[in-house]
Design a protein around this motif. Structure first.
Motif, PDB file in Angstrom:
ATOM      1  N   LYS A 154       0.834  -1.206   0.000  1.00  0.00           N
ATOM      2  CA  LYS A 154       0.000   0.000   0.000  1.00  0.00           C
ATOM      3  C   LYS A 154       0.871   1.259   0.000  1.00  0.00           C
ATOM      4  N   GLU A 155       1.965   1.214   0.790  1.00  0.00           N
ATOM      5  CA  GLU A 155       2.890   2.367   0.810  1.00  0.00           C
ATOM      6  C   GLU A 155       3.460   2.635  -0.581  1.00  0.00           C
ATOM      7  N   ARG A 159       2.135   1.711  -3.340  1.00  0.00           N
ATOM      8  CA  ARG A 159       1.034   1.808  -4.301  1.00  0.00           C
ATOM      9  C   ARG A 159       1.241   0.907  -5.505  1.00  0.00           C
ATOM     10  N   TYR A 187      -5.084   1.519  -4.300  1.00  0.00           N
ATOM     11  CA  TYR A 187      -3.622   1.547  -4.105  1.00  0.00           C
ATOM     12  C   TYR A 187      -2.894   0.842  -5.247  1.00  0.00           C
ATOM     13  N   ASN A 188      -3.612   0.575  -6.331  1.00  0.00           N
ATOM     14  CA  ASN A 188      -3.002  -0.058  -7.502  1.00  0.00           C
ATOM     15  C   ASN A 188      -2.479  -1.470  -7.181  1.00  0.00           C
TER      16      ASN A 188
END
Ligand SMILES: NC(=O)c1ccc[n+]([C@@H]2O[C@H](COP(=O)([O-])OP(=O)(O)OC[C@H]3O[C@@H](n4cnc5c(N)ncnc54)[C@H](OP(=O)(O)O)[C@@H]3O)[C@@H](O)[C@H]2O)c1
Length: 332
Positions: free
Chosen positions: A161-162, A164, A207-208
């Motif tokens: 998530k960080e 993405r 978040y791709n």
């Protein structure tokens, strides 16, 4: 008027086909990517690792048996495409202790960088009649096949998530799309992965991060050979209505779908039909996929009903034969 309506529909569908690639996820490049494969020391998982390695990925293999891991590492390294590539082996039980799984994945990320793609392939199976399966097998299968996919995914999701970006694959089964005789312990664990994937996909799409649920058919692997030793006759006869696939072929399809970010991954015509039939409210990755589901659902349901009828008649025949031979034994 009718002609105009037809022309409008055709233009609309064509337009959808044309814009479809624009809204689909961007394919993930495997060259230089860090791919973690649980259950990577055998069968489908090993072939997935080889497929990713052939495309230039760095690989972390996870399984319990260290010797098998080291043997597989040597096998995979034969397919090296550049001299920087690394195959890391980690011996851990993915189903026992979340902290342990989190720790080993942290170590793997320190060595090979953040995980770009996680393939949850570790799994096992027990077949038999509901009342004959040991009660603890229901718990063990849920632990390995379901929690064994939850733990690694939970351990990598924050970093994905960080950044993405990321791909998570759950290796379910065709038995995770329909329940068949003999699979009362196995099927629910594979159905559960679909629920997890649908809910998680909705959370992480912004978040791709894209999830893939793979539904392999019967596949020639050491695990399949082991399962076949104890399959009830009914399960064997139902399985024989379709052919056994090669692990390499299944792995190629799974890797291709994961790279594309396809939510659904199936093999062969049976797999395609089952995936359309069970698409329900699952996410689609392209408009073309959605259109195929809408167009084929009805006819596939009719074909599916014939299959179900033939499976029921196999089960009924086996029961009658068994009762006949039991009463013959009694009269002797
Ligand atoms: N083969 C088929 O017909 C078929 C069809 C549909 C779906 N699938 C699914 O595909 C996946 C792979 O199946 P396969 O037939 O390739 O199996 P396999 O040949 O038996 O390989 C299973 C792998 O999982 C690892 N593993 C098992 N339990 C583990 C645990 N608790 N912790 C860590 N690793 C564990 C095994 O290594 P260790 O034993 O050393 O831990 C091995 O590397 C499974 O999820 C299976 O349910 C298979």
């Amino acid at each position: 008027m009718l002609l105009l309506a037809v022309a409008f529909i055709v233009t609309f569908v064509l337009l959808l086909y044309m814009v479809s690639p624009l809204i689909s996820p961007k394919p993930l490049k495997l060259s230089g990517a860090h791919v973690v494969v649980t259950g990577g020391s055998s069968g489908i998982g090993k072939c997935i690792a080889i497929e990713c390695y052939k495309q230039g990925a760095f690989i972390t293999l996870i399984a319990r048996d260290e010797n098998k891991l080291l043997q597989t590492k040597k096998e995979i390294e034969k397919y090296c495409v550049n001299d920087k590539q690394v195959v890391l082996c980690i011996s851990v039980d993915v189903s026992k202790d979340y902290e342990q799984v989190e720790n080993v994945l942290k170590q793997a990320q320190e060595k090979l960088g953040p995980v770009d793609m996680l393939v949850n392939c570790a799994g096992t199976s027990v077949t038999g009649k509901f009342e004959d399966i040991e009660v603890n097998s229901f718990e063990r299968l849920m632990a390995v096949n379901y929690l064994g996919s939850v733990y690694p995914s939970r351990a990598v999701i924050a970093t994905m998530k960080e950044r993405r970006m990321g791909r998570i694959v759950f290796v379910s089964s065709q038995a995770g799309q329909l329940g068949l005789f003999g699979y009362t312990a196995y099927s629910p664990t594979k159905f559960a992965l679909r629920g997890l994937a649908e809910a998680l996909q909705m959370e992480v799409k912004p978040y791709n991060i894209y999830l893939t649920v793979a539904y392999p058919p019967d596949t020639d692997t050491p695990g399949f050979a082991e399962e076949s030793k104890t399959k009830p006759l009914e399960t064997k006869l139902i399985s024989e209505t379709s052919s056994v696939c090669q692990a390499e072929q299944v792995a190629r399809v799974i890797v291709k779908d994961a790279i594309q970010g396809n939510f659904n991954s199936s093999v062969g015509s049976d797999g395609y039909m089952l995936s359309i039939l069970t698409s329900g409210m699952s996410p689609v990755t392209s408009i073309t996929e959605g259109l195929q589901q809408v167009a084929c659902m009805g006819i596939f349901r009719i074909i599916g009903l014939f299959y179900l009828g033939s499976f029921d008649s196999i089960v009924r025949r086996c029961m009658m034969q068994r009762e006949k031979s039991e009463s013959a034994d009694k009269t002797e």
